[in-house]
Design a protein around this motif. Sequence first.
Motif, mmCIF file in Angstrom:
data_model
loop_
_atom_site.group_PDB
_atom_site.id
_atom_site.type_symbol
_atom_site.label_atom_id
_atom_site.label_comp_id
_atom_site.label_asym_id
_atom_site.label_seq_id
_atom_site.Cartn_x
_atom_site.Cartn_y
_atom_site.Cartn_z
ATOM 1 N N THR A 159 151.568 15.703 -95.150
ATOM 2 C CA THR A 159 151.449 16.915 -95.974
ATOM 3 C C THR A 159 152.740 17.173 -96.740
ATOM 4 O OG1 THR A 159 149.907 17.893 -94.392
ATOM 5 C CG2 THR A 159 150.988 19.394 -95.938
ATOM 6 N N TRP A 202 143.214 23.326 -101.544
ATOM 7 C CA TRP A 202 143.702 21.971 -101.782
ATOM 8 C C TRP A 202 145.201 21.909 -101.517
ATOM 9 C CZ3 TRP A 202 140.495 17.915 -102.926
ATOM 10 C CH2 TRP A 202 139.185 18.241 -103.313
ATOM 11 N N SER A 233 145.829 18.333 -108.789
ATOM 12 C CA SER A 233 146.087 16.992 -109.328
ATOM 13 C C SER A 233 147.105 17.025 -110.459
ATOM 14 C CB SER A 233 144.779 16.347 -109.795
ATOM 15 O OG SER A 233 144.207 17.080 -110.868
ATOM 16 N N CYS A 259 150.668 16.211 -109.453
ATOM 17 C CA CYS A 259 150.983 14.878 -108.923
ATOM 18 C C CYS A 259 151.800 14.096 -109.950
ATOM 19 C CB CYS A 259 149.711 14.130 -108.548
ATOM 20 S SG CYS A 259 148.792 14.898 -107.198
ATOM 21 N N CYS A 278 151.576 11.395 -104.755
ATOM 22 C CA CYS A 278 150.751 12.252 -103.895
ATOM 23 C C CYS A 278 149.332 12.353 -104.436
ATOM 24 C CB CYS A 278 151.373 13.648 -103.789
ATOM 25 S SG CYS A 278 153.028 13.664 -103.056
ATOM 26 N N GLU A 279 148.453 12.846 -103.613
ATOM 27 C CA GLU A 279 147.084 13.082 -104.048
ATOM 28 C C GLU A 279 146.550 14.336 -103.363
ATOM 29 O OE1 GLU A 279 144.874 9.655 -103.037
ATOM 30 O OE2 GLU A 279 144.746 10.136 -100.905
ATOM 31 N N GLU A 332 144.224 16.871 -101.290
ATOM 32 C CA GLU A 332 143.343 16.778 -100.121
ATOM 33 C C GLU A 332 142.790 18.163 -99.834
ATOM 34 O OE1 GLU A 332 143.875 16.081 -95.361
ATOM 35 O OE2 GLU A 332 144.746 14.561 -96.697
ATOM 36 N N GLU A 333 141.483 18.247 -99.614
ATOM 37 C CA GLU A 333 140.862 19.555 -99.419
ATOM 38 C C GLU A 333 140.913 19.985 -97.958
ATOM 39 O OE1 GLU A 333 136.180 19.361 -98.764
ATOM 40 O OE2 GLU A 333 136.757 18.529 -100.725
ATOM 41 N N TYR A 355 140.724 21.384 -107.332
ATOM 42 C CA TYR A 355 141.243 20.013 -107.322
ATOM 43 C C TYR A 355 142.033 19.730 -108.598
ATOM 44 C CZ TYR A 355 141.270 14.948 -107.874
ATOM 45 O OH TYR A 355 141.667 13.648 -108.083
ATOM 46 N N GLY A 358 150.105 9.795 -96.131
ATOM 47 C CA GLY A 358 149.141 10.754 -95.610
ATOM 48 C C GLY A 358 149.770 11.997 -95.033
ATOM 49 N N THR A 396 149.075 15.422 -100.248
ATOM 50 C CA THR A 396 149.572 14.510 -99.219
ATOM 51 C C THR A 396 150.236 13.320 -99.913
ATOM 52 O OG1 THR A 396 147.424 13.385 -99.108
ATOM 53 C CG2 THR A 396 147.829 15.170 -97.531
#
Length: 267
Positions: A170, A161, A191, A194, A201-202, A204-205, A187, A168, A164
């Motif tokens: 990185t 993980w 998280s 963040c 941000c979130e 992303e795998e 995840y 979007g 982003t």
Amino acid sequence: VHMVINFDGGENGTKLIREYKHFLESVIRDNGIWILFEDGRVAIVETEEGTCVPLWSTPEGAEANREGDWVKFEVQKMTPAEFVTLCIPDLEEGNIDAIVEMKDGTGIHKNLLALEEDLYEEADNQSVDLDEMCMEFEDFLDANEMYEDFIEDALEEGLLWILTDENGETVFADVEEETAIPVWTLYEEASLMCEGEWQDCEPEEIPLTDFLEYWVPMLEREGINVMFSVDDLGGMGTSARIIAEDLRRGMETSGHKFDNVIQFPMK
């Protein structure tokens, strides 16, 4: 049974004390104790005083004893910090002492705990902070244990993980004048980060296959490291090439040991 010599006074005792003191001075000055090692075990001998581990202050001293039962053993160097942190507790638990500067079947007998005290005293004499060196080595061991756990978790999950931003893009981190990409194996862990400067941000795998095939070449090309075990205090890091090698190796075998980890403080 090998003979050992103890300090028992007289001219010979004075000579032995000088030899032992020279051993201590050399070990601290050169930051190395030399042993004979094979397949995860050190050479030991049965002496008049019991079971002992032979120690030398030079590789030549150890090499001269690679004969007989020890012909297949390799000469290996350990730092005093490694010896104090790893070897002494294990050897002491097995009631094993030391035989110092063994030559022609004889050597100077020393209890390991007494040897440890003497190493610390000699380190003080040479203004060497052996305590600090031991703590740094323990941190190194902790970092490598965390790295092994990270690799195993990544292999088990089959993905990594990253974060982003709102565009979007990185997220990268600047650490000690270098750039690294923070990665997590879960995840939930990603998280949790963040917040603060990463609050928008979130996670992303990235499947491991994509990471190895597409991301690693890009990271290597740009000179970007991989940062793992990231929390509010910082994280651990290694190069993209090293982490890719260990992931691929982990896909093929188990029990691999990792020793290419550096610690990154979080700014």
